[in-house]
Design a protein around this motif. Structure first.
Motif, PDB file in Angstrom:
ATOM      1  N   SER A 198       0.862  -1.172   0.000  1.00  0.00           N
ATOM      2  CA  SER A 198       0.000   0.000   0.000  1.00  0.00           C
ATOM      3  C   SER A 198       0.905   1.230   0.000  1.00  0.00           C
ATOM      4  O   SER A 198       1.542   1.538   1.011  1.00  0.00           O
ATOM      5  CB  SER A 198      -0.897  -0.012   1.229  1.00  0.00           C
ATOM      6  N   VAL A 199       0.975   1.914  -1.139  1.00  0.00           N
ATOM      7  CA  VAL A 199       1.920   3.013  -1.311  1.00  0.00           C
ATOM      8  C   VAL A 199       1.489   4.220  -0.487  1.00  0.00           C
ATOM      9  O   VAL A 199       0.352   4.672  -0.571  1.00  0.00           O
ATOM     10  CB  VAL A 199       2.056   3.392  -2.801  1.00  0.00           C
ATOM     11  N   LEU A 200       2.421   4.747   0.299  1.00  0.00           N
ATOM     12  CA  LEU A 200       2.167   5.925   1.117  1.00  0.00           C
ATOM     13  C   LEU A 200       2.753   7.179   0.482  1.00  0.00           C
ATOM     14  O   LEU A 200       2.075   8.185   0.353  1.00  0.00           O
ATOM     15  CB  LEU A 200       2.754   5.728   2.518  1.00  0.00           C
ATOM     16  N   VAL A 201       4.049   7.129   0.118  1.00  0.00           N
ATOM     17  CA  VAL A 201       4.753   8.296  -0.408  1.00  0.00           C
ATOM     18  C   VAL A 201       5.617   7.868  -1.588  1.00  0.00           C
ATOM     19  O   VAL A 201       6.271   6.832  -1.536  1.00  0.00           O
ATOM     20  CB  VAL A 201       5.663   8.926   0.674  1.00  0.00           C
ATOM     21  N   VAL A 202       5.604   8.692  -2.639  1.00  0.00           N
ATOM     22  CA  VAL A 202       6.499   8.498  -3.778  1.00  0.00           C
ATOM     23  C   VAL A 202       7.189   9.831  -4.044  1.00  0.00           C
ATOM     24  O   VAL A 202       6.529  10.845  -4.231  1.00  0.00           O
ATOM     25  CB  VAL A 202       5.748   8.044  -5.047  1.00  0.00           C
ATOM     26  N   ASP A 203       8.522   9.815  -4.021  1.00  0.00           N
ATOM     27  CA  ASP A 203       9.309  11.007  -4.336  1.00  0.00           C
ATOM     28  C   ASP A 203      10.178  10.698  -5.541  1.00  0.00           C
ATOM     29  O   ASP A 203      10.871   9.681  -5.573  1.00  0.00           O
ATOM     30  CB  ASP A 203      10.213  11.407  -3.166  1.00  0.00           C
ATOM     31  N   VAL A 204      10.144  11.585  -6.538  1.00  0.00           N
ATOM     32  CA  VAL A 204      10.967  11.438  -7.730  1.00  0.00           C
ATOM     33  C   VAL A 204      11.806  12.700  -7.880  1.00  0.00           C
ATOM     34  O   VAL A 204      11.278  13.803  -7.894  1.00  0.00           O
ATOM     35  CB  VAL A 204      10.099  11.231  -8.993  1.00  0.00           C
ATOM     36  N   ASN A 205      13.118  12.515  -7.984  1.00  0.00           N
ATOM     37  CA  ASN A 205      14.040  13.630  -8.178  1.00  0.00           C
ATOM     38  C   ASN A 205      14.866  13.360  -9.424  1.00  0.00           C
ATOM     39  O   ASN A 205      15.459  12.291  -9.558  1.00  0.00           O
ATOM     40  CB  ASN A 205      14.967  13.798  -6.976  1.00  0.00           C
ATOM     41  N   TYR A 206      14.905  14.340 -10.313  1.00  0.00           N
ATOM     42  CA  TYR A 206      15.693  14.221 -11.528  1.00  0.00           C
ATOM     43  C   TYR A 206      17.073  14.802 -11.270  1.00  0.00           C
ATOM     44  O   TYR A 206      17.208  15.905 -10.753  1.00  0.00           O
ATOM     45  CB  TYR A 206      15.010  14.960 -12.674  1.00  0.00           C
ATOM     46  N   ASN A 207      18.091  14.037 -11.623  1.00  0.00           N
ATOM     47  CA  ASN A 207      19.471  14.482 -11.470  1.00  0.00           C
ATOM     48  C   ASN A 207      20.066  14.664 -12.863  1.00  0.00           C
ATOM     49  O   ASN A 207      20.567  13.707 -13.454  1.00  0.00           O
ATOM     50  CB  ASN A 207      20.261  13.447 -10.665  1.00  0.00           C
ATOM     51  N   PRO A 208      20.018  15.874 -13.437  1.00  0.00           N
ATOM     52  CA  PRO A 208      20.468  16.071 -14.816  1.00  0.00           C
ATOM     53  C   PRO A 208      21.969  15.868 -15.002  1.00  0.00           C
ATOM     54  O   PRO A 208      22.408  15.507 -16.088  1.00  0.00           O
ATOM     55  CB  PRO A 208      20.069  17.510 -15.132  1.00  0.00           C
ATOM     56  N   ASP A 209      22.760  16.050 -13.954  1.00  0.00           N
ATOM     57  CA  ASP A 209      24.203  15.851 -14.079  1.00  0.00           C
ATOM     58  C   ASP A 209      24.558  14.382 -14.292  1.00  0.00           C
ATOM     59  O   ASP A 209      25.528  14.070 -14.973  1.00  0.00           O
ATOM     60  CB  ASP A 209      24.931  16.384 -12.844  1.00  0.00           C
ATOM     61  N   ARG A 210      23.765  13.494 -13.715  1.00  0.00           N
ATOM     62  CA  ARG A 210      24.012  12.060 -13.856  1.00  0.00           C
ATOM     63  C   ARG A 210      23.057  11.406 -14.844  1.00  0.00           C
ATOM     64  O   ARG A 210      23.119  10.191 -15.039  1.00  0.00           O
ATOM     65  CB  ARG A 210      23.866  11.378 -12.497  1.00  0.00           C
TER      66      ARG A 210
END
Length: 111
Positions: free
Chosen positions: A71-83
């Motif tokens: 049961s998903v509570l939190v989803v965080d997505v961060n884009y790292n353009p350098d990598r």
């Protein structure tokens, strides 16, 4: 003989969630739509806020469909353009045990 380790309970669910997130479409024979298809998102023009929300919603939908034990509570997505990568953090509750598990993974372009 102890050669193969069996994951149980929260460990099994965590491994399943990670497998779903790391799998792209057409990687599984006879089930071409299995997976989150996250690597395809790395080649899109990425505007941090808009696409992060879209990817978060897609992750929630694919996990709800393929992993009913989580049961998903939190989803965080961060884009790292350098990598050229997406850093993903999923916090979910294992349904039968009510244990909260945090999975952090990264998806990057293969050169």
């Amino acid at each position: 003989t102890g050669d193969v380790y069996k994951k149980i309970d929260a460990g099994a669910v965590k491994q399943s969630v990670k497998t779903i997130l790391q799998t792209n479409y057409n990687e599984r024979p006879f089930n071409p739509t299995f997976g989150a298809n996250l690597r395809s998102k790395l080649f899109e023009n990425f505007t941090a806020e808009e696409n992060a929300i879209v990817i978060e919603n897609e992750i929630r939908n694919v996990l709800a469909f393929y992993e009913p034990r989580a049961s998903v509570l939190v989803v965080d997505v961060n884009y790292n353009p350098d990598r050229n990568s997406l850093d993903i953090r999923v916090e979910f509750k294992v349904v039968n045990t009510q244990e909260i598990v945090i999975l952090e993974t990264s998806v990057s372009r293969i050169r």
